[in-house]
Design a protein around this motif. Structure first.
Motif, PDB file in Angstrom:
ATOM      1  N   ASN A   1       5.948   7.724  -1.341  1.00 14.26           N
ATOM      2  CA  ASN A   1       4.908   8.465  -2.051  1.00 14.26           C
ATOM      3  C   ASN A   1       4.940   8.185  -3.551  1.00 14.26           C
ATOM      4  OD1 ASN A   1       3.920   9.604   0.270  1.00 14.26           O
ATOM      5  ND2 ASN A   1       4.943  11.559  -0.019  1.00 14.26           N
ATOM      6  N   MET A   2       6.146   8.053  -4.113  1.00  9.71           N
ATOM      7  CA  MET A   2       6.276   7.742  -5.526  1.00  9.71           C
ATOM      8  C   MET A   2       5.632   6.383  -5.836  1.00  9.71           C
ATOM      9  SD  MET A   2       9.710   7.211  -7.798  1.00  9.71           S
ATOM     10  CE  MET A   2       9.981   5.596  -7.068  1.00  9.71           C
ATOM     11  N   LEU A   3       5.922   5.397  -4.995  1.00  6.44           N
ATOM     12  CA  LEU A   3       5.326   4.070  -5.182  1.00  6.44           C
ATOM     13  C   LEU A   3       3.808   4.123  -5.048  1.00  6.44           C
ATOM     14  CD1 LEU A   3       7.846   1.818  -3.196  1.00  6.44           C
ATOM     15  CD2 LEU A   3       7.668   2.105  -5.676  1.00  6.44           C
TER      16      LEU A   3
ATOM     17  N   GLU B   1       2.243   5.693  -8.097  1.00  3.76           N
ATOM     18  CA  GLU B   1       2.192   4.743  -9.211  1.00  3.76           C
ATOM     19  C   GLU B   1       1.042   3.751  -9.058  1.00  3.76           C
ATOM     20  OE1 GLU B   1       6.086   3.011  -9.263  1.00  3.76           O
ATOM     21  OE2 GLU B   1       6.977   4.741 -10.274  1.00  3.76           O
ATOM     22  N   GLN B   2       0.608   3.542  -7.812  1.00  2.00           N
ATOM     23  CA  GLN B   2      -0.513   2.623  -7.546  1.00  2.00           C
ATOM     24  C   GLN B   2      -1.854   3.346  -7.581  1.00  2.00           C
ATOM     25  OE1 GLN B   2       0.578   0.982  -3.758  1.00  2.00           O
ATOM     26  NE2 GLN B   2       2.213  -0.277  -4.614  1.00  2.00           N
ATOM     27  N   GLY B   3      -1.837   4.620  -7.935  1.00  2.00           N
ATOM     28  CA  GLY B   3      -3.076   5.367  -8.090  1.00  2.00           C
ATOM     29  C   GLY B   3      -3.533   6.147  -6.873  1.00  2.00           C
TER      30      GLY B   3
ATOM     31  N   GLN C   1      -3.850  14.177  -2.532  1.00  2.00           N
ATOM     32  CA  GLN C   1      -4.496  14.468  -1.248  1.00  2.00           C
ATOM     33  C   GLN C   1      -4.331  13.309  -0.270  1.00  2.00           C
ATOM     34  OE1 GLN C   1      -5.755  17.489  -0.343  1.00  2.00           O
ATOM     35  NE2 GLN C   1      -5.736  16.573   1.686  1.00  2.00           N
ATOM     36  N   GLY C   2      -4.436  12.085  -0.752  1.00  2.00           N
ATOM     37  CA  GLY C   2      -4.230  10.915   0.099  1.00  2.00           C
ATOM     38  C   GLY C   2      -2.814  10.859   0.649  1.00  2.00           C
TER      39      GLY C   2
ATOM     40  N   ARG D   1       1.822   4.626   3.391  1.00  2.00           N
ATOM     41  CA  ARG D   1       1.862   3.420   2.549  1.00  2.00           C
ATOM     42  C   ARG D   1       3.206   3.283   1.845  1.00  2.00           C
ATOM     43  NH1 ARG D   1      -4.190   3.850   0.296  1.00  2.00           N
ATOM     44  NH2 ARG D   1      -3.991   5.950   1.023  1.00  2.00           N
ATOM     45  N   ASN D   2       3.588   2.045   1.608  1.00  2.00           N
ATOM     46  CA  ASN D   2       4.800   1.696   0.850  1.00  2.00           C
ATOM     47  C   ASN D   2       6.089   2.139   1.518  1.00  2.00           C
ATOM     48  OD1 ASN D   2       3.643   0.329  -1.449  1.00  2.00           O
ATOM     49  ND2 ASN D   2       2.807   2.321  -2.001  1.00  2.00           N
ATOM     50  N   LEU D   3       6.036   2.469   2.801  1.00  2.00           N
ATOM     51  CA  LEU D   3       7.239   2.830   3.525  1.00  2.00           C
ATOM     52  C   LEU D   3       7.936   1.547   3.945  1.00  2.00           C
ATOM     53  CD1 LEU D   3       8.775   5.292   4.538  1.00  2.00           C
ATOM     54  CD2 LEU D   3       7.470   5.152   6.644  1.00  2.00           C
ATOM     55  N   VAL D   4       9.133   1.328   3.457  1.00  5.28           N
ATOM     56  CA  VAL D   4       9.870   0.101   3.750  1.00  5.28           C
ATOM     57  C   VAL D   4      11.262   0.446   4.228  1.00  5.28           C
ATOM     58  CG1 VAL D   4       8.586  -1.323   2.115  1.00  5.28           C
ATOM     59  CG2 VAL D   4      10.676  -0.180   1.376  1.00  5.28           C
TER      60      VAL D   4
END
Length: 129
Positions: free
Chosen positions: A61-63, A66-68, A72-73, A114-117
């Motif tokens: 979520n932090m990443l 940072e990507q905007g 809510q998303g 998103r961005n889960l790695v």
């Protein structure tokens, strides 16, 4: 091992596997964090794999933030992942066999976050949740 449940063993209690799953996922027994792995037999194979910790979701979520991506998303992504996992757990007890009894656990879908790695011990990054 078991991710969440009450730690029972259906071999000791003589409960059918589907009853163990229903009990483990009941309101009284289910874990607060649904994005976890699960196996219906203590120290047995997992029926559901692909667990994600709260810290991993926070980092993703932090990443994303940072990507905007708005708050809510991020909430919607988490709710979707949580709902998918709850649905997966509910479907487990309707099968003819537990996934671990068939030799292949069910991979819980987490691609909606998103961005889960995942970074393994060798430092290799894999985003294929």
């Amino acid at each position: 091992g078991r991710g969440g449940g009450r730690g029972g063993n259906n071999k000791e209690s003589n409960q059918p596997w589907y009853d163990v799953i229903r009990t483990d996922r009941s309101v009284q027994e289910r874990p607060m964090w649904n994005l976890t792995c699960y196996g219906h037999v203590r120290e047995g194979a997992n029926d559901v794999v692909g667990d994600v910790s709260p810290e991993e979701v926070r980092y993703a979520n932090m990443l994303s933030s940072e990507q905007g991506i708005g708050v809510q998303g991020l909430r919607d992504e988490f709710r979707t992942a949580n709902r998918q996992r709850v649905d997966l757990f509910q479907g487990l007890s309707r099968g003819k066999q537990a996934p671990s009894q068939m030799g292949k656990p069910v991979q819980g879908a987490l691609s909606c976050i998103r961005n889960l790695v995942w970074i393994d011990d060798a430092g290799t990054i894999d985003s294929g949740f």
